[in-house]
Design a protein around this motif. Sequence first.
Motif, mmCIF file in Angstrom:
data_model
loop_
_atom_site.group_PDB
_atom_site.id
_atom_site.type_symbol
_atom_site.label_atom_id
_atom_site.label_comp_id
_atom_site.label_asym_id
_atom_site.label_seq_id
_atom_site.Cartn_x
_atom_site.Cartn_y
_atom_site.Cartn_z
ATOM 1 N N LEU A 146 3.766 3.411 -5.135
ATOM 2 C CA LEU A 146 3.583 3.916 -3.776
ATOM 3 C C LEU A 146 2.360 4.823 -3.752
ATOM 4 C CD1 LEU A 146 6.901 3.916 -4.457
ATOM 5 C CD2 LEU A 146 6.960 4.472 -2.014
ATOM 6 N N VAL A 147 1.449 4.573 -2.783
ATOM 7 C CA VAL A 147 0.240 5.380 -2.649
ATOM 8 C C VAL A 147 -0.007 5.687 -1.181
ATOM 9 C CG1 VAL A 147 -0.843 4.494 -4.746
ATOM 10 C CG2 VAL A 147 -1.233 3.318 -2.569
ATOM 11 N N GLY A 148 -0.748 6.750 -0.934
ATOM 12 C CA GLY A 148 -1.141 7.084 0.428
ATOM 13 C C GLY A 148 -2.236 6.164 0.920
ATOM 14 N N GLU A 149 -2.393 6.071 2.232
ATOM 15 C CA GLU A 149 -3.360 5.117 2.793
ATOM 16 C C GLU A 149 -4.807 5.479 2.448
ATOM 17 O OE1 GLU A 149 -4.045 5.378 7.151
ATOM 18 O OE2 GLU A 149 -2.406 6.819 7.125
ATOM 19 N N ASN A 150 -5.067 6.723 2.083
ATOM 20 C CA ASN A 150 -6.431 7.131 1.719
ATOM 21 C C ASN A 150 -6.651 7.150 0.208
ATOM 22 O OD1 ASN A 150 -4.742 9.302 1.227
ATOM 23 N ND2 ASN A 150 -6.213 10.848 1.928
ATOM 24 N N PHE A 151 -5.766 6.537 -0.549
ATOM 25 C CA PHE A 151 -5.828 6.544 -2.005
ATOM 26 C C PHE A 151 -7.022 5.740 -2.506
ATOM 27 C CE2 PHE A 151 -4.529 4.381 -6.013
ATOM 28 C CZ PHE A 151 -4.404 5.499 -6.827
ATOM 29 N N THR A 152 -7.719 6.281 -3.514
ATOM 30 C CA THR A 152 -8.783 5.555 -4.195
ATOM 31 C C THR A 152 -8.569 5.676 -5.702
ATOM 32 O OG1 THR A 152 -10.270 7.484 -4.219
ATOM 33 C CG2 THR A 152 -10.456 5.953 -2.351
ATOM 34 N N ASP A 160 5.319 -4.512 -6.889
ATOM 35 C CA ASP A 160 5.382 -4.216 -5.463
ATOM 36 C C ASP A 160 4.579 -2.953 -5.182
ATOM 37 O OD1 ASP A 160 7.080 -6.364 -4.871
ATOM 38 O OD2 ASP A 160 8.871 -5.175 -5.327
ATOM 39 N N VAL A 161 3.851 -2.949 -4.071
ATOM 40 C CA VAL A 161 3.040 -1.791 -3.687
ATOM 41 C C VAL A 161 3.351 -1.422 -2.238
ATOM 42 C CG1 VAL A 161 0.710 -0.887 -3.305
ATOM 43 C CG2 VAL A 161 1.179 -2.335 -5.293
ATOM 44 N N THR A 162 3.660 -0.164 -2.018
ATOM 45 C CA THR A 162 3.876 0.349 -0.671
ATOM 46 C C THR A 162 2.772 1.342 -0.335
ATOM 47 O OG1 THR A 162 6.288 0.092 -0.779
ATOM 48 C CG2 THR A 162 5.421 1.670 0.830
ATOM 49 N N GLY A 222 -10.009 3.994 -9.883
ATOM 50 C CA GLY A 222 -10.937 3.193 -10.651
ATOM 51 C C GLY A 222 -12.332 3.774 -10.669
ATOM 52 N N ARG A 223 -13.195 3.163 -11.447
ATOM 53 C CA ARG A 223 -14.568 3.638 -11.612
ATOM 54 C C ARG A 223 -15.285 3.758 -10.271
ATOM 55 N NH1 ARG A 223 -18.085 0.016 -15.472
ATOM 56 N NH2 ARG A 223 -18.287 -1.268 -13.589
ATOM 57 N N ASP A 224 -15.904 4.930 -10.069
ATOM 58 C CA ASP A 224 -16.622 5.223 -8.819
ATOM 59 C C ASP A 224 -15.722 5.102 -7.596
ATOM 60 O OD1 ASP A 224 -19.012 5.598 -10.261
ATOM 61 O OD2 ASP A 224 -19.467 3.449 -10.169
ATOM 62 N N ALA A 225 -14.407 5.273 -7.789
ATOM 63 C CA ALA A 225 -13.431 5.194 -6.694
ATOM 64 C C ALA A 225 -13.572 3.891 -5.915
ATOM 65 C CB ALA A 225 -13.579 6.402 -5.760
ATOM 66 N N GLU A 226 -13.860 2.804 -6.644
ATOM 67 C CA GLU A 226 -14.093 1.538 -5.953
ATOM 68 C C GLU A 226 -12.802 0.877 -5.486
ATOM 69 O OE1 GLU A 226 -15.510 -1.739 -8.476
ATOM 70 O OE2 GLU A 226 -15.221 -0.422 -10.188
ATOM 71 N N GLY A 227 -11.667 1.277 -6.057
ATOM 72 C CA GLY A 227 -10.401 0.726 -5.616
ATOM 73 C C GLY A 227 -9.818 1.530 -4.477
ATOM 74 N N THR A 228 -9.200 0.854 -3.518
ATOM 75 C CA THR A 228 -8.545 1.496 -2.377
ATOM 76 C C THR A 228 -7.062 1.157 -2.396
ATOM 77 O OG1 THR A 228 -8.882 -0.404 -0.928
ATOM 78 C CG2 THR A 228 -10.665 1.242 -1.031
ATOM 79 N N ALA A 229 -6.354 1.671 -1.422
ATOM 80 C CA ALA A 229 -4.933 1.338 -1.315
ATOM 81 C C ALA A 229 -4.752 -0.171 -1.140
ATOM 82 C CB ALA A 229 -4.311 2.098 -0.154
ATOM 83 N N ALA A 230 -5.648 -0.785 -0.359
ATOM 84 C CA ALA A 230 -5.570 -2.240 -0.165
ATOM 85 C C ALA A 230 -5.835 -2.966 -1.481
ATOM 86 C CB ALA A 230 -6.576 -2.678 0.899
ATOM 87 N N THR A 231 -6.777 -2.451 -2.272
ATOM 88 C CA THR A 231 -7.051 -3.039 -3.584
ATOM 89 C C THR A 231 -5.811 -2.958 -4.467
ATOM 90 O OG1 THR A 231 -9.340 -2.228 -3.413
ATOM 91 C CG2 THR A 231 -8.590 -2.979 -5.577
#
Length: 323
Positions: free
Chosen positions: A123-129, A151-153, A131-140
């Motif tokens: 589970l992560v917040g919608e503004n979560f980043t 499963d990811v919420t 990975g390297r250079d914060a390239e990953g997002t919650a959608a990632t």
Amino acid sequence: MDILRGLASVPGSFAETGTVVTIGVFDGVHRGHQLLISKAVDTARELQVPCVVMTFDPHPVTIFAPEHAPRALMPLDERARHIAELGVDALLVIDFREELAGLRPQEYVDDVLVGYLGAKHVLVGENFTFGRDAEGTAATMAQLGERAGVDVTIVQLLGDGGVRICSTAIRDHLSGGDVALATDFMGRPFSVIAPIERGAGRGGKELGYPTANQYASDTAAVPADGVYAGWLTIIDDGAIDGDMEPGVRYPAAISVGTNPTFGDARRSVESFVLDRDADLYGRMARVEFVGKVRDMVKFNSVDELLDNMARDVQTTREILGVA
């Protein structure tokens, strides 16, 4: 709650039984953080697996952009205390410099979340980043989780009156002296934790207002200069010389800032504990801020200072509802 420092301390049983994981700095453990962590705890209970909170110390921003590093709302041990109260099974503390820096999002999910933690649900917040250079997002995270069978919420940020509750907003309110709104966002009074030291304070026994003086770290958040009503608690063990006890909250008039009247340039938190007389030097104290009494003023005389301090004490009693 178990406190695990570094990936090497993660028990092998996590990979075998699986876990529910949520990730973040969680500075302040405010109401938004509490919502996210509580959802993770509930999910873990449903799956009958441990709930793991993964956090970072120091703050990752202090590594990549130290000039933009935010002032901490609370030290790690306070974060841990509040996180434990939410029913978490384990707190994993990561030094980003040593273990995660340079990892691509795929490696982050495969090696850390699946490999070490055996994550079944994240589970992560919608503004979560991440990975390297914060390239990953919650959608990632959701996409990579689906590929890995996790499963990811994504939890939406909590709002209050059209304002998103976040650590940055709390810092902004504190810098403006609005401790009441900071308290509302945090779900508890904002507090400063530091040892009590000797200092050339605004009050002293010679003035009739002996104060417990604290000097917070330069990296810690404190309210704007001014006088506040709040509570002081000695949080270390051992008897106190006087009429106070460890672990008891005592009403206090709290002054934050330098000492313009006496020329003290250090920024301090000075608490006059109402109706008590005790030797607190060297003790560790938590000071909670409830409401603002007034802005900081430079007085023209000691008599003028004393008159205002008497009014400050009366206003403090009214704000705290103590006789």
